[in-house]
Structures are given as structure tokens and as C-alpha cells.
Design a protein around this motif. Sequence first.
Motif, PDB file in Angstrom:
ATOM      1  N   GLY A  58      11.558  12.011  45.905  1.00 34.98           N
ATOM      2  CA  GLY A  58      10.284  11.474  45.446  1.00 34.98           C
ATOM      3  C   GLY A  58      10.471  10.073  44.925  1.00 34.98           C
ATOM      4  O   GLY A  58      11.595   9.585  44.822  1.00 34.98           O
ATOM      5  N   PRO A  59       9.356   9.420  44.584  1.00 32.66           N
ATOM      6  CA  PRO A  59       9.396   7.986  44.321  1.00 32.66           C
ATOM      7  C   PRO A  59      10.014   7.537  43.000  1.00 32.66           C
ATOM      8  O   PRO A  59      10.318   6.369  42.843  1.00 32.66           O
ATOM      9  N   HIS A  60      10.214   8.451  42.045  1.00 32.73           N
ATOM     10  CA  HIS A  60      10.440   7.958  40.690  1.00 32.73           C
ATOM     11  C   HIS A  60      11.879   7.770  40.248  1.00 32.73           C
ATOM     12  O   HIS A  60      12.130   7.253  39.179  1.00 32.73           O
ATOM     13  N   ALA A  69      16.578   8.431  49.182  1.00 29.11           N
ATOM     14  CA  ALA A  69      16.621   6.999  48.828  1.00 29.11           C
ATOM     15  C   ALA A  69      18.054   6.469  48.956  1.00 29.11           C
ATOM     16  O   ALA A  69      18.281   5.373  49.501  1.00 29.11           O
ATOM     17  N   TYR A  92       9.322  17.680  48.196  1.00 29.74           N
ATOM     18  CA  TYR A  92       8.717  16.429  47.730  1.00 29.74           C
ATOM     19  C   TYR A  92       8.179  16.651  46.312  1.00 29.74           C
ATOM     20  O   TYR A  92       7.396  17.583  46.082  1.00 29.74           O
ATOM     21  N   LYS A  96       5.942  15.204  44.695  1.00 28.53           N
ATOM     22  CA  LYS A  96       4.468  15.153  44.574  1.00 28.53           C
ATOM     23  C   LYS A  96       3.850  16.491  44.968  1.00 28.53           C
ATOM     24  O   LYS A  96       2.861  16.916  44.379  1.00 28.53           O
ATOM     25  N   TYR A 116       6.477  10.418  52.209  1.00 25.40           N
ATOM     26  CA  TYR A 116       7.326   9.706  51.237  1.00 25.40           C
ATOM     27  C   TYR A 116       7.781   8.374  51.819  1.00 25.40           C
ATOM     28  O   TYR A 116       7.728   7.334  51.134  1.00 25.40           O
ATOM     29  N   GLU A 149       4.786   6.009  51.743  1.00 25.65           N
ATOM     30  CA  GLU A 149       4.369   5.622  50.389  1.00 25.65           C
ATOM     31  C   GLU A 149       5.408   4.752  49.701  1.00 25.65           C
ATOM     32  O   GLU A 149       5.095   3.854  48.943  1.00 25.65           O
ATOM     33  N   LYS A 150       6.666   5.043  49.978  1.00 26.01           N
ATOM     34  CA  LYS A 150       7.742   4.353  49.259  1.00 26.01           C
ATOM     35  C   LYS A 150       8.259   3.148  50.043  1.00 26.01           C
ATOM     36  O   LYS A 150       9.037   2.355  49.518  1.00 26.01           O
ATOM     37  N   SER A 151       7.828   3.011  51.291  1.00 28.87           N
ATOM     38  CA  SER A 151       8.358   1.980  52.185  1.00 28.87           C
ATOM     39  C   SER A 151       9.881   1.993  52.174  1.00 28.87           C
ATOM     40  O   SER A 151      10.513   0.987  51.814  1.00 28.87           O
ATOM     41  N   LEU A 152      10.446   3.107  52.557  1.00 25.46           N
ATOM     42  CA  LEU A 152      11.914   3.265  52.507  1.00 25.46           C
ATOM     43  C   LEU A 152      12.646   2.235  53.342  1.00 25.46           C
ATOM     44  O   LEU A 152      12.215   1.909  54.422  1.00 25.46           O
TER      45      LEU A 152
END
Length: 285
Positions: A157-159, A165, A189, A191, A279, A282-285
Amino acid sequence: MQNILVLGGATGLLGQAIVEKIISKKNWQVKTLGRTDGNIFDPQFLEKFIIREKPDIIFNTVAWTQVDDAEEHYAEALKVNADFPEAIAKIIKKSDCHLIHFSTDFVFDGHSNRSYVEDDKPNPESVYGTTKLAGEKILLNLIPEQVTICRTAWLFGPHRKNFIATICQVARKSGKLKVVADQIGSPTYTKDLAEYSIQLAAEKKTGIWHTVNSDQASWYDLASFAIKAANIECEITPITSADWPQKAKRPPFSVLNTAKLADFLGQKVRPWQEAVELYAKEKSL
Ligand SMILES: NC(=O)c1ccc[n+]([C@@H]2O[C@H](COP(=O)([O-])OP(=O)(O)OC[C@H]3O[C@@H](n4cnc5c(N)ncnc54)[C@H](OP(=O)(O)O)[C@@H]3O)[C@@H](O)[C@H]2O)c1
């Protein structure tokens, strides 16, 4: 108005996703409590805070999550993963407050030939899994009518730093990766997990729930899919756990069955592949 307290909500991978979801909910207000607010492991400090804030629901995302480090820090891991939930339970026992607590697929040994259901017998083979199972048992014993145990796995997830990541970062830098292909689990995920746990909280469901994205993957499958979703050129080679020794023993197959969750939600649980694509976008990995 529902007063919500998220323990670990200011900094944790999952905690922050839960806080973000609650902020967007009408008639729910949220506070967080964590390391920078004081000694959360001091029962008197914790009790004072909870009595003052009068939460209707507490989400406990605080945990010792360093699986390998836990092997050499049993007492410390037990304090965070079992003594802390015990302290929460003792404080809220005589109130109407409901607790959502998170546990792990590592409570299982991973020798099953099918996905694990909530009633399957746990048999952890790591300190992390043992201390998380101790936390589950204490809560189910002390406050069975006030607790939802959400077992989850393989969070991304993004945080905060997480497997996907990190893999994407390394893949971009080196263009070559070796990833373990003989451990199979349930990538999830944060979220989606936040949403599922909030829905369970809203209905004050009790007992154990397997709250993961559906379908199964090896770390190799997950890495390959994520790298593709992020449009990264990288040569990726499957390896075995024996090629990548780690201190803590991992379950070889710890897929969690989502039938009970799907039944509760009234719809199919989102497959992890769809969640990784979301993900990545949203996160533009
Ligand atoms: N991550 C996974 O893949 C995974 C898999 C299965 C189950 N789970 C379960 O899901 C839940 C959430 O995991 P997560 O990945 O979101 O965890 P995380 O990102 O490691 O966050 C853990 C939280 O606990 C806090 N914490 C840990 N030790 C502390 C201490 N000594 N004093 C004060 N605060 C402390 C951390 O605060 P600081 O930020 O200040 O350190 C952080 O807010 C946990 O119950 C975990 O066991 C996670």
C-alpha cells in the motif's frame, strides 16, 4: 457520530490506510495514538487516554512486524503482540467499545494442501507467529463479544515501505532480480483491508475473519506482476527459499480462504492482481 481510535494510525502501513478511509466517512471521527504521544505500553497512560477519548471502536494496528528480528527478541515481540492487546482488552472490558485487532497468516505452519479457513488449527513456527497467536487467544478469551480478529497477509500500500515498492525500486535500478517462488500466500492491498475491516467494525462482527485479497501468489508471481504493472524492464529469476536463507521460518503455503468474508460483503473479494494494478496506478510505481 462514531468516535474511532486507530492505534498506530499515524505511522503504520495499515494504520494510515484505515485513518484515510475513516476521514472520508460521514459521521465517523478519528484520533490516532502512537509512539510519539507517550508510552502506549504503560497501562495507566493507555487507560487515561481511552477513558478521556471514549472511542466507540478501536483499531489496533500496533505490532512487532519485523519477522526475522522477532526470532531474537521474543520478550519484546510478545510485549507488543500479546501484552499490549491484553491491556486494551482489560481497559474496554466493561464498556461498549469494540476492538478490531489484526493478526497474520503466520499463525499457520503452511503445510496444508488447501487455503486456510478461520477454524483451521493454528501451528505457528516462528516467534512472530507465536506471539501474534498469543494475542488472538488472549482477546478471544477476555472479550469474545467485543473483538473482531482480522487475519491478514503480505500487505502492500501507499503509506510505507513494502515488498512491491522495494521490488520496483530495485528492478528499476538493477534491471535484474531473484525472487523466492516456493512460498505461496495472499497478497493484500491495505486500502482493501481498511475497507473490509471498517465494514466488519460497523456491524461489530465478532470472532476471526480472514481479510485478504482473493487468489494466491508466490513472491515471484507478485514481483513479476507488479513489475509489469509498473512498466519496468527487468529480468526476474525464480529461486527457492533455500537460496534465500532467512532467520524466521516462513509457512510454505499460507493462503487464507476468503469465502466467509465474501459472504459477509455480499460480493466477491477483489483478486490481488486487480489490487496491484490499482496500487500501481495510484502510486505511480
Ligand atoms: N505487513 C504485513 O505484510 C502484514 C502481514 C500479516 C499481518 N500483518 C498485521 O497487520 C497489522 C498492521 O501491520 P503493518 O504492516 O501496518 O505494521 P507496521 O507498518 O509495521 O506498523 C506497526 C505500527 O506499530 C507501531 N509500533 C511497533 N512497535 C512499537 C513500539 N514499540 N512502540 C510504539 N509503537 C510501535 C509502529 O509505530 P512506529 O511507526 O512508530 O514504529 C506502527 O505504527 C499488524 O497487526 C501485523 O501483524 C501485517
